[in-house]
Motif scaffolding. Structure first.
Motif, short mmCIF file in Angstrom:
data_model
loop_
_atom_site.label_atom_id
_atom_site.label_comp_id
_atom_site.label_asym_id
_atom_site.label_seq_id
_atom_site.Cartn_x
_atom_site.Cartn_y
_atom_site.Cartn_z
N SER A 29 60.90 -9.67 -45.89
CA SER A 29 59.86 -8.76 -45.40
C SER A 29 58.66 -8.82 -46.33
CB SER A 29 60.40 -7.33 -45.31
OG SER A 29 60.56 -6.75 -46.59
N ARG A 80 53.36 -3.65 -47.55
CA ARG A 80 52.22 -3.87 -46.65
C ARG A 80 52.61 -3.61 -45.20
NH1 ARG A 80 50.83 -8.71 -45.93
NH2 ARG A 80 52.42 -9.84 -47.08
N ILE A 81 53.77 -4.05 -44.82
CA ILE A 81 54.30 -3.80 -43.46
C ILE A 81 55.73 -3.32 -43.66
CG2 ILE A 81 54.70 -4.75 -41.16
CD1 ILE A 81 52.75 -6.95 -41.79
N GLU A 110 59.18 -3.84 -40.93
CA GLU A 110 59.67 -5.06 -40.29
C GLU A 110 60.39 -5.97 -41.26
OE1 GLU A 110 56.75 -7.30 -38.16
OE2 GLU A 110 58.30 -8.30 -36.97
#
Lengths: 113, 114
Positions: B94, B98-99, B102
Motif C-alpha cells: 500500500s 497517502r491513500i 487501499e
C-alpha cells in the motif's frame, strides 16, 4: 469477541436480486471502512471505501456506515452472476491511530442465472 | 505495471522443511504485508514493513520470519514447516498514509504441509 464480525454465508440469490452484506465491529477508533471482492483462487481487490459515517454509491454498489451502531453494509443492486465472489469487509483507524487493517471473515455470495 | 507478484503459486512441504515465499511489487509502495487466509477465518496479518530495513510482527508471526532489503521485495521465510501452516498466503502493498484505505494484493501462494 472478534474486532470485526461477518457472516460467512454462503448467500445464494437469483440474478437481478438486491444483495445486502453486513459487518459489525467493536473498535470505535475505526475510521476507514472498506469492502474487498475476492474471486475464487484470486487475491482480494478493493471494491469501495468509506471514510467515517455515511453512504457512498458507485454504480450498482452502495456502501453504508453507521458508526453509532458499529455496523456497515454493502448493497448490490441488479445482481449478476459475475458478482459471485467472497466479499470481505475491512476497517482501520484514522492516520493517527495506526495503519493495520482488520478484515472480516468474508461472505460467500452466489448469484444464480 | 505487474502490481504485486508472488511465487510460487502452489507448494507442498513436508513437516520440518523450510521455504521462502517470494513477493515483489513495482508500484514503489513503502508499506508491504504478509497475510494468511484460512477457511472462515478471514485474513490474518503475519508481518508487515513500513519501508526497506523496517519490519514488525502482526497478529500471527510465530513460525515465520521476514526481511526487507529493498522497497520492491518482501520475502516470507518458513523455517520448520508445521501442518498448522497449511494456508493460502497473500502478500500486499500500500502507499501508506497517502491513500490509507487501499491495499493491493498478490495472487496468493497455496501451501500444504504434510
Amino acid at each position: 469477541q472478534k474486532e470485526v464480525e461477518q457472516d460467512p454465508g454462503p448467500l445464494s440469490v437469483p440474478e437481478g436480486a438486491i444483495v445486502s452484506l453486513n459487518c459489525t465491529y467493536s473498535n470505535s477508533a475505526f475510521q476507514y471502512f472498506m469492502w474487498y471482492r475476492q474471486y475464487s483462487r484470486k487475491g482480494p481487490e478493493l471494491l469501495m471505501y468509506t471514510y467515517s459515517s455515511g453512504n457512498k454509491e458507485d454504480g450498482r454498489f452502495t456502501a453504508q456506515v453507521d458508526k453509532s451502531s458499529k455496523y456497515i453494509s454493502l448493497f448490490i443492486r441488479d445482481s449478476q452472476p459475475s458478482d459471485s465472489a467472497t466479499y470481505l469487509c475491512a476497517m482501520r483507524p484514522g492516520n493517527t491511530g495506526g495503519f493495520k487493517t482488520i478484515f472480516g471473515a468474508g461472505t460467500r455470495l452466489f448469484v444464480k442465472a | 505495471n505487474a502490481g504485486v507478484t508472488q511465487t510460487p503459486k502452489f507448494r507442498i512441504l513436508k513437516i520440518g522443511q523450510s521455504m521462502t515465499l517470494q513477493c515483489a511489487q513495482d508500484m514503489n509502495h513503502n508499506y508491504m504485508y504478509w497475510y494468511r487466509q484460512d477457511p472462515g477465518m478471514g485474513l490474518k496479518l503475519i508481518y508487515y514493513s513500513v519501508g526497506a530495513g523496517i519490519t514488525d510482527k502482526g497478529e500471527v508471526p510465530n513460525g515465520y520470519n521476514v526481511s526487507r532489503s529493498t522497497t520492491e521485495d518482501f520475502p516470507l521465510r518458513l523455517e520448520l514447516a508445521a501442518p498448522s501452516q497449511t494456508s493460502v498466503y497473500f502478500c500486499a502493498s500500500s502507499p501508506g498514509s497517502r491513500i490509507p484505505y487501499e491495499q493491493y494484493f498478490g495472487p496468493g501462494t497455496r501451501l500444504t504441509v504434510t
